[in-house]
Design a protein around this motif. Structure first.
Motif, PDB file in Angstrom:
ATOM      1  N   PRO A 100       7.340   6.497   5.140  1.00 15.74           N
ATOM      2  CA  PRO A 100       6.385   7.176   6.026  1.00 15.74           C
ATOM      3  C   PRO A 100       5.751   6.209   7.017  1.00 15.74           C
ATOM      4  CG  PRO A 100       5.365   6.763   3.909  1.00 15.74           C
ATOM      5  CD  PRO A 100       6.810   6.356   3.766  1.00 15.74           C
ATOM      6  N   MET A 101       5.450   6.708   8.203  1.00 13.96           N
ATOM      7  CA  MET A 101       4.724   5.901   9.184  1.00 13.96           C
ATOM      8  C   MET A 101       3.232   5.956   8.864  1.00 13.96           C
ATOM      9  SD  MET A 101       6.809   6.633  12.726  1.00 13.96           S
ATOM     10  CE  MET A 101       7.036   8.387  12.490  1.00 13.96           C
ATOM     11  N   GLY A 102       2.545   4.843   9.096  1.00 12.26           N
ATOM     12  CA  GLY A 102       1.121   4.791   8.777  1.00 12.26           C
ATOM     13  C   GLY A 102       0.861   4.828   7.293  1.00 12.26           C
ATOM     14  N   GLY A 103       1.822   4.297   6.504  1.00 10.90           N
ATOM     15  CA  GLY A 103       1.682   4.333   5.057  1.00 10.90           C
ATOM     16  C   GLY A 103       1.349   2.995   4.421  1.00 10.90           C
ATOM     17  N   GLU A 175       2.079   9.139  -1.501  1.00  6.93           N
ATOM     18  CA  GLU A 175       1.777   9.351  -0.084  1.00  6.93           C
ATOM     19  C   GLU A 175       0.738  10.470  -0.015  1.00  6.93           C
ATOM     20  OE1 GLU A 175       5.362  10.232   2.057  1.00  6.93           O
ATOM     21  OE2 GLU A 175       6.533   8.751   0.941  1.00  6.93           O
ATOM     22  N   SER A 179      -1.716   9.675   7.900  1.00  4.02           N
ATOM     23  CA  SER A 179      -1.198   8.470   8.535  1.00  4.02           C
ATOM     24  C   SER A 179      -2.384   7.630   8.986  1.00  4.02           C
ATOM     25  CB  SER A 179      -0.309   8.836   9.735  1.00  4.02           C
ATOM     26  OG  SER A 179       0.168   7.674  10.377  1.00  4.02           O
ATOM     27  N   PRO A 181      -3.938   4.571  11.036  1.00  2.00           N
ATOM     28  CA  PRO A 181      -3.681   3.573  12.089  1.00  2.00           C
ATOM     29  C   PRO A 181      -4.277   2.215  11.702  1.00  2.00           C
ATOM     30  CG  PRO A 181      -4.807   5.548  12.942  1.00  2.00           C
ATOM     31  CD  PRO A 181      -4.924   5.577  11.462  1.00  2.00           C
ATOM     32  N   THR A 182      -3.436   1.205  11.662  1.00  2.00           N
ATOM     33  CA  THR A 182      -3.880  -0.127  11.252  1.00  2.00           C
ATOM     34  C   THR A 182      -5.054  -0.628  12.088  1.00  2.00           C
ATOM     35  OG1 THR A 182      -1.666  -0.693  10.467  1.00  2.00           O
ATOM     36  CG2 THR A 182      -3.135  -2.525  10.974  1.00  2.00           C
ATOM     37  N   ALA A 252      -1.576   4.460   4.263  1.00  2.00           N
ATOM     38  CA  ALA A 252      -2.352   5.272   3.350  1.00  2.00           C
ATOM     39  C   ALA A 252      -1.815   5.286   1.925  1.00  2.00           C
ATOM     40  CB  ALA A 252      -2.351   6.714   3.870  1.00  2.00           C
ATOM     41  N   CYS A 253      -0.642   4.702   1.662  1.00  2.00           N
ATOM     42  CA  CYS A 253      -0.007   4.854   0.351  1.00  2.00           C
ATOM     43  C   CYS A 253      -0.781   4.100  -0.729  1.00  2.00           C
ATOM     44  CB  CYS A 253       1.435   4.381   0.392  1.00  2.00           C
ATOM     45  SG  CYS A 253       2.516   5.489   1.343  1.00  2.00           S
TER      46      CYS A 253
END
Length: 290
Positions: A100-103, A175, A179, A181-182, A252-253
């Motif tokens: 996943p993106m943003g994980g 998950e 998502s 954002p860093t 977020a994981c």
């Protein structure tokens, strides 16, 4: 050789992540331990008859021009031209996007690292591992780790890497459906940036005790992400009933370590339907390096 197919780009977990300071240029100083796991994106490379770099798979939310895969390929192509005076052929890059993106799993950085490794082979670029790591750092702070390809204790902005022994275990990863954002996490006024430095030997001694799968340090970004994204806090609380649950990266994981596959399966069966849960095994070495 005109193709390299099914090239894995494995995820990483941050076993701990401390923010120890901030440089004058705004980059944060970190200490962390990176652990590879056996859940991966898969990339496929096919050389072209021209010199174009083309991503042939649509990745929602990631324009081709800004994709780290494409940027890494173009950077390496330019370096091969500079070194050899020849223009290597272009390449079609397809991706089976699983991570996943943003994980917080490093998926984009891992994809870029696998791209550099694969194309260095296909193009016979001749760059060393360290040269690829140096090339990857400006693209993303996690890329050198994936090129390093072993469990690592990291310092600086994440580029000063030292091989360590991590736990030989299974992980359950959740998950939480958001998502993260860093940049939003690192820019938060609630982020502490003065965690005292730890010693690599202390980390190694901790995990040398087979009974200790978690408990070393913490993730300084977790309290910020939990505050901004309640599903992260909910996942940490739920998984924490079964062990030392914590967030990886900037989220977020959320993950927890288990001694055996049977243990992780038992908890995986209980994961609420609102979340995507899965299991993964710790990897000692990047599969592209074996």
């Amino acid at each position: 050789m005109r193709q390299l197919l099914d090239c894995p780009a494995p995820a990483k977990l941050n076993l701990f992540l401390h923010v120890t300071g901030r440089r004058a240029d705004g980059y944060h100083l970190l200490q962390t331990a990176f652990q590879l796991i056996d859940r991966s994106d898969l990339l496929h490379f096919t050389l072209r008859d021209d010199d174009a770099i083309c991503r042939v798979t649509d990745v929602p939310g990631v324009p081709e021009e800004s994709d780290l895969i494409v940027r890494a390929a173009r950077l390496l192509q330019a370096e091969v031209i500079r070194r050899t005076g020849r223009t290597p052929p272009g390449v079609d890059i397809a991706i089976d996007k699983i991570l996943p993106m943003g994980g917080g799993l490093g998926g984009g950085s891992s994809d870029a690292a696998t791209t550099l490794m694969a194309l260095n082979t296909l193009w016979q670029g001749g760059l060393s591992q360290q040269e690829l790591m140096d090339m990857g750092l400006p693209l993303g702070a996690d890329i050198p780790f994936f090129l390093f390809g072993r469990t690592a204790f990291a310092e600086g902005v994440g580029e000063a890497l030292h091989e360590v022994d991590g736990p030989d275990c299974w992980y359950l990863v959740i998950e939480p459906g958001v998502s993260v954002p860093t940049a939003k996490i690192f820019s938060s006024e609630h982020l502490t940036r003065d965690t005292p430095l730890v010693i690599m030997a202390d980390f190694s001694r901790h995990y040398a005790k087979r009974s200790q799968l978690g408990g070393f340090g913490k993730n300084d970004l977790q309290q910020v992400a939990s505050r901004l994204f309640p599903p992260v806090a909910e996942a940490v609380e739920w998984l924490g009933a079964y062990g030392d649950a914590r967030m990886t990266g900037s989220g977020a994981c959320v993950f927890c370590a288990f001694d055996s596959e049977e243990q992780v399966d038992a908890v995986l069966a209980k994961v609420p339907a609102a979340w995507n849960g899965w299991k993964a095994k710790a990897l000692e070495r990047h599969p592209m390096l074996s």
